[in-house]
Motif scaffolding. Structure first.
Motif, short mmCIF file in Angstrom:
data_model
loop_
_atom_site.label_atom_id
_atom_site.label_comp_id
_atom_site.label_asym_id
_atom_site.label_seq_id
_atom_site.Cartn_x
_atom_site.Cartn_y
_atom_site.Cartn_z
N MET A 1 -29.91 -4.89 -28.93
CA MET A 1 -29.24 -3.92 -28.08
C MET A 1 -30.02 -2.60 -28.18
SD MET A 1 -26.26 -3.01 -26.28
CE MET A 1 -25.51 -4.58 -26.42
N THR A 2 -30.27 -2.01 -27.04
CA THR A 2 -31.00 -0.74 -27.01
C THR A 2 -30.03 0.40 -26.72
OG1 THR A 2 -31.46 -0.91 -24.66
CG2 THR A 2 -33.09 -1.88 -26.16
N TYR A 3 -30.45 1.61 -27.06
CA TYR A 3 -29.60 2.77 -26.83
C TYR A 3 -29.28 2.98 -25.34
CZ TYR A 3 -30.29 3.90 -31.73
OH TYR A 3 -30.31 3.85 -33.09
N PRO A 4 -30.23 2.77 -24.43
CA PRO A 4 -29.87 2.91 -23.01
C PRO A 4 -28.77 1.94 -22.58
CG PRO A 4 -32.24 2.99 -23.25
CD PRO A 4 -31.68 2.61 -24.59
N LEU A 5 -28.75 0.72 -23.13
CA LEU A 5 -27.69 -0.22 -22.78
C LEU A 5 -26.34 0.17 -23.37
CD1 LEU A 5 -29.50 -3.68 -23.05
CD2 LEU A 5 -28.74 -2.48 -20.99
N ILE A 6 -26.35 0.80 -24.52
CA ILE A 6 -25.10 1.26 -25.13
C ILE A 6 -24.46 2.35 -24.27
CG2 ILE A 6 -24.14 2.50 -27.12
CD1 ILE A 6 -26.25 1.04 -28.84
N ILE A 7 -25.26 3.13 -23.60
CA ILE A 7 -24.77 4.24 -22.80
C ILE A 7 -24.10 3.78 -21.50
CG2 ILE A 7 -25.56 6.25 -21.46
CD1 ILE A 7 -27.77 6.44 -23.70
N VAL A 8 -24.53 2.64 -20.98
CA VAL A 8 -24.05 2.18 -19.66
C VAL A 8 -22.52 2.16 -19.55
CG1 VAL A 8 -24.01 0.20 -18.07
CG2 VAL A 8 -26.17 0.99 -19.07
N PRO A 9 -21.77 1.57 -20.48
CA PRO A 9 -20.31 1.57 -20.33
C PRO A 9 -19.72 2.99 -20.31
CG PRO A 9 -20.96 0.18 -22.17
CD PRO A 9 -22.19 0.81 -21.66
N PHE A 10 -20.26 3.87 -21.13
CA PHE A 10 -19.77 5.26 -21.15
C PHE A 10 -20.04 5.95 -19.82
CE2 PHE A 10 -20.57 4.31 -25.64
CZ PHE A 10 -19.32 4.62 -26.17
N ALA A 11 -21.21 5.72 -19.28
CA ALA A 11 -21.56 6.34 -17.99
C ALA A 11 -20.69 5.79 -16.87
CB ALA A 11 -23.04 6.11 -17.69
N VAL A 12 -20.45 4.49 -16.87
CA VAL A 12 -19.62 3.89 -15.82
C VAL A 12 -18.19 4.42 -15.91
CG1 VAL A 12 -18.59 1.70 -15.05
CG2 VAL A 12 -21.03 1.82 -15.58
N ILE A 13 -17.64 4.47 -17.10
CA ILE A 13 -16.28 5.01 -17.27
C ILE A 13 -16.22 6.46 -16.84
CG2 ILE A 13 -14.55 5.65 -19.01
CD1 ILE A 13 -15.35 3.03 -20.47
N THR A 14 -17.23 7.24 -17.22
CA THR A 14 -17.27 8.65 -16.84
C THR A 14 -17.29 8.80 -15.33
OG1 THR A 14 -18.38 9.28 -18.88
CG2 THR A 14 -18.58 10.80 -17.02
N ILE A 15 -18.12 8.05 -14.66
CA ILE A 15 -18.21 8.13 -13.20
C ILE A 15 -16.89 7.72 -12.55
CG2 ILE A 15 -19.32 7.10 -11.17
CD1 ILE A 15 -21.90 6.98 -12.95
N MET A 16 -16.30 6.63 -13.01
CA MET A 16 -15.05 6.15 -12.42
C MET A 16 -13.91 7.15 -12.61
SD MET A 16 -15.30 2.06 -13.36
CE MET A 16 -13.58 1.98 -13.62
#
Length: 105
Positions: A1-16
């Motif tokens: 798992m890379t740090y950019p992939l860890i960020i994806v769920p946080f970014a999606v939740i933030t946008i939604m």
């Protein structure tokens, strides 16, 4: 798992959640305030992350990073600041009752 992939769920939740908060009044003002806060927090992140990395308090394995840096700080570190600057006000606004929902006292 890379740090950019860890960020994806946080970014999606933030946008939604941020987009959901657009139904509440003063959305444009909140977005401006969030953008200013994000910029300020990113400046602080750049300063202090670079200091912590330079003093070896924090070490990131290179294979887990995107390879994009601001000084010594990986760009991934800045995403948490940006998410917080937009997500926290959006959640706060959504949890507040609208004037129409308030009970008369």
């Amino acid at each position: 798992m890379t740090y950019p992939l860890i960020i994806v769920p946080f970014a999606v939740i933030t946008i939604m959640v941020t987009l959901l908060s657009a139904i509440r009044p003063n959305f444009r003002k909140r977005m401006l305030a969030s953008a200013l806060a994000a910029a300020f927090i990113c400046v602080l992140t750049a300063i202090f992350d670079n200091l912590m990395i330079a003093s070896d308090l924090v070490v990131y394995p290179a294979q887990h990073l995107s390879g994009i840096f601001i000084g010594l700080a990986p760009i991934e570190d800045f995403s948490y600041s940006v998410c917080a600057a937009f997500l926290v006000p959006a959640v706060f606004v959504l949890l507040r009752r609208s004037p129409a929902e308030r009970m008369p006292e």
